[in-house]
Write a protein that holds these residues in place. Structure first.
Motif, short mmCIF file in Angstrom:
data_model
loop_
_atom_site.label_atom_id
_atom_site.label_comp_id
_atom_site.label_asym_id
_atom_site.label_seq_id
_atom_site.Cartn_x
_atom_site.Cartn_y
_atom_site.Cartn_z
N ALA A 36 0.83 -1.21 0.00
CA ALA A 36 0.00 0.00 0.00
C ALA A 36 0.86 1.26 0.00
O ALA A 36 0.55 2.23 -0.71
CB ALA A 36 -0.93 0.00 1.21
N TRP A 40 0.82 4.29 -2.80
CA TRP A 40 0.32 5.60 -2.44
C TRP A 40 1.41 6.67 -2.32
O TRP A 40 1.12 7.85 -2.41
CB TRP A 40 -0.47 5.54 -1.14
CG TRP A 40 -1.83 4.97 -1.35
CD1 TRP A 40 -2.22 3.69 -1.16
CD2 TRP A 40 -2.98 5.66 -1.86
NE1 TRP A 40 -3.54 3.53 -1.49
CE2 TRP A 40 -4.02 4.73 -1.93
CE3 TRP A 40 -3.20 6.97 -2.26
CZ2 TRP A 40 -5.29 5.07 -2.38
CZ3 TRP A 40 -4.47 7.32 -2.71
CH2 TRP A 40 -5.48 6.37 -2.77
N ALA A 89 -7.13 -0.29 0.46
CA ALA A 89 -6.19 0.77 0.10
C ALA A 89 -5.38 0.39 -1.14
O ALA A 89 -5.12 1.23 -2.01
CB ALA A 89 -5.27 1.08 1.27
N GLY A 93 -5.52 2.24 -4.59
CA GLY A 93 -4.21 2.73 -5.02
C GLY A 93 -3.87 2.28 -6.44
O GLY A 93 -3.28 3.02 -7.20
N ASN A 96 -5.65 4.50 -8.87
CA ASN A 96 -5.03 5.83 -9.03
C ASN A 96 -3.73 5.77 -9.80
O ASN A 96 -3.49 6.57 -10.69
CB ASN A 96 -4.80 6.46 -7.66
CG ASN A 96 -6.06 6.99 -7.07
OD1 ASN A 96 -7.04 7.20 -7.77
ND2 ASN A 96 -6.05 7.21 -5.77
N SER A 97 -2.84 4.87 -9.42
CA SER A 97 -1.54 4.81 -10.07
C SER A 97 -1.14 3.35 -10.27
O SER A 97 -0.44 2.78 -9.45
CB SER A 97 -0.49 5.51 -9.22
OG SER A 97 -0.39 4.89 -7.95
#
Length: 100
Positions: A36, A40, A89, A93, A96-97
């Protein structure tokens, strides 16, 4: 100095729960924390390179935590809850990326 016998658990299932939570559950939580963080934080390569060392420190700390509880199954419940939160998470995550 030996441990005081009033703090020692004699139930073998509690001993099994604490030892297995420390070894297996602690490793699962440690691995998920590092994955994670890699997803992030801004530079995932540095996080993964650093995790080679920090995974043993965090895992060692999480092996001690179950022996602070009276009930070993409660520790498993806490570790499974943390694993679920960290899995969420990781899922968000990756949205997002995505690294892979």
């Amino acid at each position: 100095m030996p441990a005081n016998s009033k703090y020692l658990t004699t139930n073998p299932w509690q001993q099994f729960a604490k030892i297995s939570a420390g070894i297996v559950g602690g490793y699962i939580v440690t691995s998920l924390v590092h994955i994670a963080l890699a997803l992030w934080l801004p530079n995932p390569k540095i996080v993964l390179a650093t995790s080679i060392y920090t995974i043993f420190i965090v895992w060692g700390a999480l092996m001690i935590v179950p022996f602070l509880f009276k009930n070993g199954w409660l520790v498993w419940l806490v570790y499974l809850g943390l694993s679920l939160l960290l899995a969420l998470a990781i899922y968000f995550g990756k949205l997002n990326s995505p690294l892979i």
